[in-house]
Design a protein around this motif. Structure first.
Motif: not given
Lengths: 655, 118
Positions: A15, A19, A21-23, A26, A44-47
């Protein structure tokens, strides 16, 4: 539930990848280069690791899993530094072992001084005078209480008794007790084998039966089961053995090894002189207060009916446990526990110090783990786990040490302690085990908290850049503080111990007083069958003392009711003109001992005045009834030199 | 020091993040990335969610039974997990929303007079 959590967590990685990959896609659509886009998305996702861990934590049994992990990790860490581990383990083992052993002793003293099934419901009943003197119950009073009591299921009487046993090894003094019909049902005990007494055996002509204690049976009969029916010569009379008691049965405490029936036929009407100890069993659900209230009503009516005998006395009902172990012994146990606590505290401070030293050398490891995303709480938890694991290992070693210590105490505690509690019942029991677990955990947390907080409070970049050799100023100060507190604790303990030893030493070595190095003592009891009245006893003691004095090595000999600095039985309150209005407990107490004529003149204290004259104290000892009591009468004799009595002179005394 | 600040921000957001997720899902079931984007978009990009923290929050909501999860296909034909508001979650959202409004209103009332005085 569990299944769903597992699937969710398993899919989480996929998941997260989706996520990101989608980001990334974009970001690229907005015109970033693929690398930049991916980097921005990741940022942006973080750790990721922490997200996964946090998600795992949601499904909560996690902390247990983490604990398992931490413990395994801690064990690995400890294996890596065996010297540290062993030192800490030994330090804590001493602290925990000492406290647990002392706890076992305090537990014995305060909780189960004797091994009896319903100790919580057992009470002791006796008469107490207004000035706090305790006295035995008179047989007539005992009977009346027994008839009228409603709060007690049973009330039994017993009488301590010393017999001279005639065996192949010569005569020897044996501690026994006469017990009435209700005794064994009250304290609920069954013989190991053989039987209890038949009811008709509680009569004067048929009472020559005896039940043996386990230790006595082992010693005198080498554990032979064929002992039932054999006879024992006690005080010159034959007693038939009917039973043997289990090994843990020891009541009343103080080396009781013989139980014989108490026949009250003739003495039953005596109301003035107390001769009986009494033990009662509260009815189930009945409180001590209820019983006290009820029995005090019974006693009031006895006082009204027999004012001459009873007016000056109150009935006192106390728990058997409290009757056996008095306030002094409790304080004694508390003092010992405190001292052991100090030892444990010092051990903890020591371990804290060691861990602080180690924390400094582990700085790099910790900072690497922080850089990899370990939170501070998580780190502290891990370090604390390590400390508790250490303490647990120390606790196991401490437990072994305590078991050994308890065995040593069991074998070596002095007779005075054995008088009040059944030392053979002392063991590291479940309560002591729980105590150990508690002590170990507490010392793990106590000694680990500060090092853990310290180790996890780092400036990441500093310690990563430094080669791990940096000295941390704060830690130095902290460690100095610990050394100071450690030394302080040790000094307190040392001073306490020193004062105690000094007090005892000055007591034992008062050269001006008794000159104990040339004194020796023994005690003997006279069989009431051969020395029935005081006159006979007086003659015996007079002759004995004369013969002792005629022994060349002996300069003086004397009979006393109690040895100096040993247990004493006669407390007297000093009442003077000034003491009016003061509370009884505030009055000074003196010990009263009776002595025969010879002790004072030469052994004697520097007291002013003159020794007793023979006419003033005609064998007071024998008259006061001491000789009939449990311990017979101690004899003090002085040798010419400080040598131990020679074999020859010892033999002469036994004649 | 930096770790501590991060931690404080997450703590600050924790309660509200749950609320925002529930509110977003009121519009219909969707997947993680879309939730994060929706929150950012709808708040005019003021609220910068650390997107990763969304997932533990989602798990927490699943555990409490406020949302459910199902397999689905995203717009560009990829398999994805879709999160859906449950009836219980709807109720919770209503409760939380009114609570939040009260809270925000109270804070606003306290702050307003000071601003006016200046």
């Amino acid at each position: 539930m569990k299944q769903r959590a597992k699937r969710l967590l398993n899919d989480l990685e996929q998941e997260i990848r989706e996520h990101i990959e989608l980001a990334t896609q974009e970001n690229m659509d907005r015109g970033m280069t693929p690398e930049d886009a991916r980097y921005a998305a990741l940022r942006k996702f973080g750790n990721v690791t922490r997200v996964k861990e946090d998600a795992r934590e949601v499904w909560s049994r996690l902390w247990l899993e983490q604990l398992g992990q931490d413990v395994r990790f801690a064990l690995r860490q400890l294996r890596k530094s065996p010297a540290f581990t062993v030192v800490v383990m030994l330090t804590l083992a001493v602290g925990i072992g000492a406290t647990t052993a002392i706890f076992s002793f305090a537990d014995l003293l305060l909780d189960h001084p004797v091994a009896l099934r319903h100790l919580d419901r057992l009470v002791s009943v006796d008469e107490t005078s207004a000035d706090g003197q305790q006295a035995l119950l008179s047989p007539a009073n005992f009977r009346d209480i027994q008839v009228e009591m409603g709060s007690l299921q049973n009330l039994a009487s017993y009488q301590e008794w010393t017999a001279s046993l005639l065996s192949a090894n010569g005569a020897q003094e044996s501690n026994g007790v006469r017990v009435d019909q209700d005794f064994f049902t009250t304290i609920e005990v069954e013989p190991l084998f053989g039987r209890l007494f038949f009811s008709e055996e509680y009569a004067l002509s048929k009472d020559h039966v005896v039940i043996l204690g386990y230790a006595f049976w082992q010693r005198e009969f080498a554990g032979d089961r064929g002992v039932i029916g054999k006879t024992l010569r006690l005080d010159g009379q034959s007693y038939s053995i009917v039973g043997v008691m289990p090994a843990d049965f020891q009541f009343p405490p103080g080396g009781t090894q013989l139980w014989i029936p108490l026949a009250l036929d003739n003495a039953g009407g005596e109301r003035v002189h107390g001769t009986l100890s009494a033990v009662g069993l509260l009815k189930p659900g009945m409180s001590l207060q209820q019983s006290r209230a009820e029995l005090s009503t019974v006693w009031s009516s006895l006082q009204q009916r027999f004012p001459a005998a009873n007016q000056a006395w109150q009935l006192s009902v106390v728990r058997l446990r409290d009757y056996l172990v008095d306030e002094d012994s409790r304080q004694f146990a508390a003092l010992f526990l405190c001292v052991a606590g100090f030892v444990l505290l010092i051990a903890c401070v020591n371990v804290t110090n060691l861990q602080l030293a180690r924390a400094a050398s582990r700085e790099r490891e910790v900072s690497v783990r922080m850089a990899l995303g370990a939170g501070r709480t998580r780190l502290v938890r891990q370090l604390l786990t390590e400390s508790v694991v250490l303490a647990a290992i120390g606790g196991v070693a401490g437990l072994l040490l305590a078991i050994w210590g308890v065995a040593v105490m069991r074998a070596n505690l002095p007779a005075q302690v054995r008088e009040i509690c059944d030392v053979s019942g002392m063991q590291v029991n479940l309560r002591a085990f729980v105590f150990t677990v508690f002590a170990a955990t507490a010392s793990g947390l106590l000694s680990g908290t500060i090092p853990a907080l310290f180790a996890s409070n780092l400036n990441l970049r500093d310690s990563l850049e430094a080669a791990g050799t940096r000295i941390v100023g704060g830690s130095q100060r902290l460690r100095r503080a610990f050394v100071v507190s450690e030394v302080t604790l040790s000094v307190v303990l040392l001073i306490g111990a020193g004062l105690m030893v000094k007090g005892f030493a000055s007591l034992a070595n008062r050269q001006t007083f008794m000159h104990p190095d040339t004194l020796f003592t023994f005690h003997l009891s006279l069989s009431p069958n051969h020395y029935a009245n005081s006159q006979q006893r007086e003659i015996f003691y007079t002759r004995l003392l004369e013969r002792l004095r005629s022994v060349p090595a002996v300069t003086e000999a004397s009979a006393v009711s109690g040895l100096p600095y040993s247990f004493y039985e006669n407390d007297q309150k000093v009442v003077s003109d000034q003491s009016e209005g003061s509370r009884l407990g505030d009055l000074p107490t003196v010990m009263q001992e009776s002595i025969s004529e010879d002790l004072l003149p030469r052994a004697s204290a520097s007291a002013a005045g003159r020794p007793f004259l023979r006419s003033e104290g005609r064998s007071n000892c024998c008259r006061s009834g001491h000789c009939e009591r449990k311990h017979g009468s101690p004899i003090l004799a002085r040798q010419r030199s400080a040598r131990a009595p020679s074999k020859a002179s010892r033999e002469r005394f036994t004649k | 020091m930096s770790t501590r600040e991060e931690k404080e921000r997450v703590d600050l957001l924790q309660g509200t993040l749950d609320l925002l997720i529930l509110r977003t899902l009121l519009l219909g079931p969707t997947h993680g990335h879309a939730i994060a984007k929706a929150i950012e978009f709808r708040s005019d990009e003021v609220l910068q969610v650390e997107q990763g923290s969304l997932y533990p929050a989602l798990h927490r909501l699943i555990k409490r039974g406020w949302i459910s999860v199902e397999e689905g296909t995203s717009k560009n034909n990829r398999r994805a997990k879709f999160y859906r508001l449950t009836a219980k979650g709807r109720k919770q959202l209503a409760a939380e929303t009114s609570k939040w409004e009260k809270f925000a209103g109270a804070i606003a009332r306290i702050l307003r007079p000071t601003e006016e005085r200046e």
